[in-house]
Every structure is written in structure tokens, then in C-alpha cells.
Design a protein around this motif. Structure first.
Motif, PDB file in Angstrom:
ATOM      1  N   ARG A 245     -40.976 -20.779  10.487  1.00  0.00           N
ATOM      2  CA  ARG A 245     -40.291 -20.851  11.783  1.00  0.00           C
ATOM      3  C   ARG A 245     -38.797 -20.592  11.634  1.00  0.00           C
ATOM      4  NH1 ARG A 245     -42.825 -23.799  15.999  1.00  0.00           N
ATOM      5  NH2 ARG A 245     -40.820 -24.676  16.589  1.00  0.00           N
ATOM      6  N   HIS A 246     -38.199 -21.144  10.562  1.00  0.00           N
ATOM      7  CA  HIS A 246     -36.772 -20.949  10.321  1.00  0.00           C
ATOM      8  C   HIS A 246     -36.451 -19.476  10.047  1.00  0.00           C
ATOM      9  CE1 HIS A 246     -32.712 -22.068   9.146  1.00  0.00           C
ATOM     10  NE2 HIS A 246     -32.852 -21.360   8.034  1.00  0.00           N
ATOM     11  N   ALA A 247     -37.292 -18.835   9.215  1.00  0.00           N
ATOM     12  CA  ALA A 247     -37.080 -17.429   8.876  1.00  0.00           C
ATOM     13  C   ALA A 247     -37.223 -16.540  10.110  1.00  0.00           C
ATOM     14  CB  ALA A 247     -38.067 -16.997   7.795  1.00  0.00           C
ATOM     15  N   ARG A 249     -36.594 -17.404  13.170  1.00  0.00           N
ATOM     16  CA  ARG A 249     -35.425 -17.600  14.040  1.00  0.00           C
ATOM     17  C   ARG A 249     -34.182 -16.904  13.492  1.00  0.00           C
ATOM     18  NH1 ARG A 249     -37.176 -23.113  14.803  1.00  0.00           N
ATOM     19  NH2 ARG A 249     -35.728 -23.742  13.170  1.00  0.00           N
ATOM     20  N   ARG A 250     -34.026 -16.944  12.170  1.00  0.00           N
ATOM     21  CA  ARG A 250     -32.799 -16.431  11.559  1.00  0.00           C
ATOM     22  C   ARG A 250     -32.821 -14.930  11.309  1.00  0.00           C
ATOM     23  NH1 ARG A 250     -29.567 -20.317   9.084  1.00  0.00           N
ATOM     24  NH2 ARG A 250     -28.163 -18.542   8.747  1.00  0.00           N
ATOM     25  N   SER A 251     -33.985 -14.385  10.962  1.00  0.00           N
ATOM     26  CA  SER A 251     -34.065 -12.977  10.569  1.00  0.00           C
ATOM     27  C   SER A 251     -34.854 -12.166  11.589  1.00  0.00           C
ATOM     28  CB  SER A 251     -34.707 -12.849   9.180  1.00  0.00           C
ATOM     29  OG  SER A 251     -34.950 -11.493   8.866  1.00  0.00           O
ATOM     30  N   GLU A 252     -34.183 -11.235  12.241  1.00  0.00           N
ATOM     31  CA  GLU A 252     -34.850 -10.373  13.216  1.00  0.00           C
ATOM     32  C   GLU A 252     -35.838  -9.435  12.531  1.00  0.00           C
ATOM     33  OE1 GLU A 252     -33.539  -7.103  16.569  1.00  0.00           O
ATOM     34  OE2 GLU A 252     -32.217  -8.810  16.199  1.00  0.00           O
ATOM     35  N   ARG A 255     -38.954 -11.404  11.699  1.00  0.00           N
ATOM     36  CA  ARG A 255     -39.696 -11.681  12.934  1.00  0.00           C
ATOM     37  C   ARG A 255     -40.450 -10.430  13.398  1.00  0.00           C
ATOM     38  NH1 ARG A 255     -35.799 -13.632  15.485  1.00  0.00           N
ATOM     39  NH2 ARG A 255     -35.258 -12.073  17.038  1.00  0.00           N
TER      40      ARG A 255
END
Length: 411
Positions: A245-247, A249-252, A255
Motif C-alpha cells: 500500500r505504501h509503495a 501511494r508513493r510510486s506512480e 502503481r
């Protein structure tokens, strides 16, 4: 001359108040009221000829403001449409709707909108100041309604659109959560058997004095491993979910890759794909049908697709349409949209009824999603039964094998 406000309106803070008292006939009554201050509750009750005995602010679970959900926004749009259609002025409509809403957070939001409109902002400008609750489509539709004098119709359209989109989301969630929940329960039961039940059999087998069957030895080894490291496994699952979830949110880029991978999952990927096409078509039909220019409508549809693969495709479509390409040709060039959707859009453009045809595309693919979800559910049920049977049944059989062998030796 009216003075302009020199400072920003203070944010409304509402609480739940529990009161008790006596009515006009002396009967004891009690209830709850959502208000900012205690004296507001007292004034409201006094107007109803209620003799107040006690008023206290609620605390603890259930006393909070509540979280504003898309369904609350949909209900707000429909209530405002009803008020305005009945000839109620916008400010008075805000007041009536705010008092009728049970969720304090939503009531506070409506009161903020009312204060902003009272201070001189238009309805659409007030909505644009709260982008976390009112998306671009909502604001654009209200702005188009204000300009054309059909605000009630536009609010009704927004409410209908929100209703259909939420219905589509719930179907997709059902497709994702149902198998995950059942399989999780299966693995949870298996883990419980390994950690709590199998050790009871292990102490029984120690008195046999004979070599245990291979399946039993494997189950006992797995049980020992589970007893020692079960909390590491649980911690690993929680950490993996958190990091994922963190990755995202942080990396487009990450995602985008995950969204692209999700479209390739058998059956579920097809549901997600058709869902994105339906959301794109419904959003574009709603905004374009309200008189919003096509390029701007595509910009709104991009944010409503729900999948980054389609967001990138719609962004490319918007650029091509801005340079003069037809919508259906721009969609075909992305090689992302289904041929049927492209052909139906082309027919709509030729006939001059693009919004009506886009609505038909959305209806078709929403029905496809519904059918796929039903098919997935019916296919998964026997599959899940087999999985649970193998996991739980395998453990039970492996544990009873030594007992069966002992019985045959004694016999």
C-alpha cells in the motif's frame, strides 16, 4: 453597502448532544440533537415547549463526526435537487438539507457550503473549495446548471451518476473480496488445526513405538514449524500488505505496474477492465451531455476511470481530440478500448447523439460486469470447497492414518 467579510469563515464544529426532559403534557422524553453548542440545544428544545432536565455531550464510540462517504454526497445532491425544483432558494435549501442529515460531518460540510454561498460565492465555487468531497464532475455539472438555469436537473443527473458508479464499485468489490475472504478463512482454520489440534495427536503417537506414515510425519513437521514461526508469518503478511500500500501511494510507476498486472488476472482482470470502460463512458456521457466541452469532459473522465492504465489511455485520447481527431478514432489508436465500445462511440458521433450512445456503452458494460461477477461467484464456490476439503481433509486424514494402521495390526 454590505461589508465584505474580512476573515475566513470559521469551520463549523458539531457534536452529538443527549438530552432528557418533560414535554408539554408532563411526559418524560429523551433524544439526541446534533449542534455546535449547548445553548443551541436549549434554544431548540425551548421552542418545542420541552422542559429540559439534562443535556450532555456524547463521548466515546459513535459520538464522532463520522466519515463522509460517496453515498452521502449522492443523497445531498438528490435532496438539493428536490429543494430547488420545489422553488426553495439555494441558501434556504442548504439550511433544510443540513438539518435533515443525521451524520454530523456531512451536516457540517453543508453548513460550510451555506456560509460560503452567503459570503458571495456561487454554488459551484463553494463546491470547488472542497475537492476531497466534491469531484470535478460535480462542480462542472453545477456550474453548467447555474449558467443554463437548470440547476435542479443537473443535481439530479449528478445523483443518478453517483448512484450508478457506486453500484458498479460494489459489484467489483464483491468480485474481489468474496474469494479473498473465503480463502483467508480456509487458511486460518488450517493454521488453527496445525497450532492447536495436531500437537494433541503428537503426544498420542509418541506411545505407539512404531514408525509413522509419511503424510503424518509431514503434517507433524509442518505443525512444529507453524508453532514456532506462526507469528513471524502473520507479521510478514501484515508487513507485505503495508509495504504494498505504501509503495502504491508513493510510486506512480509501481502503481501503474500493479494496475496493469491486475488487468491480466484471469476473470477478475476482465471484470476490472469492463468496469473501467463503464466508468469512463458514464462519466463522459454525464459531463458532455451537460454541455461541458469534450476535451474538458475527457479530463474529468480520466480521473474517474479507476485504473491507471485507462487513465493514461484517456489522457492520450484527450490530446488527440484536442488536435482535431474524432473521439472514436482517438480511442482506437490507444489499443486499450474494446472494439464494440469504439464502434458504438463512432455511431454516436455520426448520428450527433454521443452522450446517449456513451450511456448505452456504460449500460452494456455495467451489465457485463454484473454477469461476470455472478459467473465468478458460481465458479469459485466449488473451487473453494475443493481447496478447503484438501487443506482440512488432508490434515484430518494424515492424523488418523496411524490409528487406522494400528487398528489393522491389532485386528
Amino acid at each position: 453597502m454590505a461589508m465584505k467579510p474580512t476573515r475566513k469563515q470559521e469551520k463549523v464544529k458539531l457534536y452529538r448532544w443527549r438530552w432528557t426532559g418533560k414535554g408539554p403534557n408532563g411526559r418524560k422524553i429523551a433524544g439526541e440533537i446534533v449542534a455546535t453548542r449547548r445553548n443551541e440545544v436549549e434554544s431548540l428544545l425551548a421552542n418545542q415547549n420541552i422542559v429540559v432536565k439534562s443535556i450532555r455531550r456524547k463521548s466515546g464510540f459513535g459520538s464522532g463526526m463520522g466519515k463522509i462517504k460517496p453515498r452521502d454526497i449522492m443523497l445531498f445532491a438528490r435532496q438539493m435537487a428536490t429543494m430547488i425544483r420545489a422553488g426553495v432558494p439555494v441558501l434556504q435549501a442548504f439550511q433544510v438539507v443540513a438539518e435533515s442529515l443525521k451524520k454530523p460531518a456531512m451536516s457540517a460540510l453543508v453548513q460550510e457550503l451555506m456560509n460560503e454561498v452567503a459570503a458571495g460565492a456561487s454554488f459551484s465555487e463553494a463546491l470547488k473549495r472542497h475537492p476531497q468531497h466534491f469531484d470535478r464532475l460535480f462542480a462542472n455539472m453545477v456550474e453548467a446548471g447555474e449558467q443554463s438555469g437548470s440547476l435542479d436537473n443537473m443535481l439530479e443527473r449528478v445523483a443518478t451518476y453517483k448512484e450508478k458508479i457506486e453500484s458498479l464499485k460494489s459489484r467489483v468489490k464483491k468480485a474481489l473480496w468474496y474469494p479473498a475472504a473465503v480463502i483467508s478463512v480456509g487458511f486460518g482454520v488450517t493454521a488453527l488445526l496445525l497450532v492447536k489440534v495436531v500437537p494433541q495427536f503428537e503426544s498420542l503417537f509418541q506411545g505407539f513405538g512404531a514408525e509413522l506414515p509419511a503424510p503424518t510425519r509431514m503434517t507433524l513437521a509442518l505443525s512444529e514449524f507453524a508453532q514456532q514461526y506462526w507469528w513471524w508469518g502473520l507479521l510478514g503478511i501484515v508487513a507485505a500488505i503495508f509495504l504494498l500500500r505504501h509503495a502504491m501511494r508513493r510510486s506512480e510507476t509501481f502503481r501503474y505496474r500493479m494496475h496493469k498486472l491486475s488487468l491480466r488476472i484471469p476473470v477478475i482482470g476482465d471484470i476490472l477492465d469492463k468496469s473501467s470502460v463503464a466508468r469512463y463512458s458514464r462519466t463522459l456521457a454525464t459531463t458532455f451531455g451537460a454541455g461541458v466541452p469534450l476535451v474538458e469532459a475527457l479530463d474529468t473522465a480520466e480521473g474517474a476511470a479507476g485504473n491507471m492504465v485507462y487513465e493514461h489511455a484517456i489522457a492520450q485520447v484527450r490530446e488527440d481530440v484536442a488536435t482535431g481527431q474524432q473521439l472514436n478514432f482517438a480511442m482506437r489508436m490507444t489499443e486499450q478500448f474494446p472494439p464494440l465500445a469504439v464502434q458504438m462511440v463512432g455511431i454516436g458521433e455520426e448520428a450527433g447523439s454521443l452522450d446517449a450512445m456513451l450511456n448505452r456503452v456504460a449500460d452494456y458494460y455495467e451489465e457485463e460486469v454484473d454477469n461476470k461477477v455472478d459467473t465468478l461467484t458460481s465458479l469459485l464456490e466449488p473451487f473453494i470447497i475443493v481447496i478447503l476439503g484438501v487443506l482440512v481433509g488432508g490434515l484430518v486424514v494424515s492424523m488418523y492414518l496411524p490409528i487406522f494402521e494400528l487398528g489393522s495390526v491389532i485386528g
